[in-house]
Design a protein around this motif. Structure first.
Motif, PDB file in Angstrom:
ATOM      1  N   GLY A 132      39.440  20.180  34.898  1.00  0.00           N
ATOM      2  CA  GLY A 132      39.607  21.390  34.102  1.00  0.00           C
ATOM      3  C   GLY A 132      38.695  22.513  34.581  1.00  0.00           C
ATOM      4  O   GLY A 132      39.117  23.666  34.696  1.00  0.00           O
ATOM      5  N   THR A 133      37.455  22.185  34.876  1.00  0.00           N
ATOM      6  CA  THR A 133      36.501  23.176  35.360  1.00  0.00           C
ATOM      7  C   THR A 133      36.939  23.724  36.708  1.00  0.00           C
ATOM      8  O   THR A 133      36.911  24.932  36.949  1.00  0.00           O
ATOM      9  N   LEU A 134      37.363  22.824  37.602  1.00  0.00           N
ATOM     10  CA  LEU A 134      37.816  23.259  38.918  1.00  0.00           C
ATOM     11  C   LEU A 134      39.080  24.105  38.820  1.00  0.00           C
ATOM     12  O   LEU A 134      39.228  25.112  39.516  1.00  0.00           O
ATOM     13  N   SER A 139      40.638  31.670  38.257  1.00  0.00           N
ATOM     14  CA  SER A 139      39.832  32.884  38.240  1.00  0.00           C
ATOM     15  C   SER A 139      39.764  33.505  39.633  1.00  0.00           C
ATOM     16  O   SER A 139      39.891  34.716  39.792  1.00  0.00           O
ATOM     17  N   ALA A 140      39.586  32.682  40.660  1.00  0.00           N
ATOM     18  CA  ALA A 140      39.535  33.176  42.036  1.00  0.00           C
ATOM     19  C   ALA A 140      40.877  33.780  42.439  1.00  0.00           C
ATOM     20  O   ALA A 140      40.931  34.795  43.129  1.00  0.00           O
ATOM     21  N   ARG A 141      41.978  33.157  42.018  1.00  0.00           N
ATOM     22  CA  ARG A 141      43.304  33.702  42.326  1.00  0.00           C
ATOM     23  C   ARG A 141      43.486  35.083  41.707  1.00  0.00           C
ATOM     24  O   ARG A 141      44.005  35.993  42.333  1.00  0.00           O
ATOM     25  N   ARG A 142      43.056  35.227  40.451  1.00  0.00           N
ATOM     26  CA  ARG A 142      43.219  36.512  39.749  1.00  0.00           C
ATOM     27  C   ARG A 142      42.387  37.609  40.389  1.00  0.00           C
ATOM     28  O   ARG A 142      42.801  38.760  40.433  1.00  0.00           O
ATOM     29  N   THR A 143      41.208  37.274  40.891  1.00  0.00           N
ATOM     30  CA  THR A 143      40.323  38.290  41.462  1.00  0.00           C
ATOM     31  C   THR A 143      40.527  38.475  42.959  1.00  0.00           C
ATOM     32  O   THR A 143      39.898  39.333  43.568  1.00  0.00           O
TER      33      THR A 143
END
Length: 54
Positions: free
Chosen positions: A32-34, A40-44
C-alpha cells in the motif's frame, strides 16, 4: 545555516546493512505504501522514464 540532525528511532521493519564500508538503512514498506508513492510520482511526473523523455 544547517539544522542539527535529530536522532530518530529505527522503523520496526528496517535493516541496517554494511556494503564496502558504507552503511545503509533498508526500510521494508508494505504494498500500500509503495503503491501510494508510485501513484504520487505518476501524478507529479517524477518517474525516471518520464524525466528521461523530457
Amino acid at each position: 545555516m544547517t539544522t542539527p540532525r535529530v536522532p530518530r528511532p529505527l522503523p520496526e521493519r528496517a535493516t541496517v546493512v554494511d556494503v564496502h564500508g558504507s552503511r545503509f538503512l533498508l526500510e521494508w514498506l508494505d504494498r500500500g505504501t509503495l503503491a501510494n508513492a508510485a501513484e504520487s510520482a505518476r501524478r507529479t511526473g517524477d518517474l525516471p522514464e518520464e524525466r528521461a523523455a523530457s
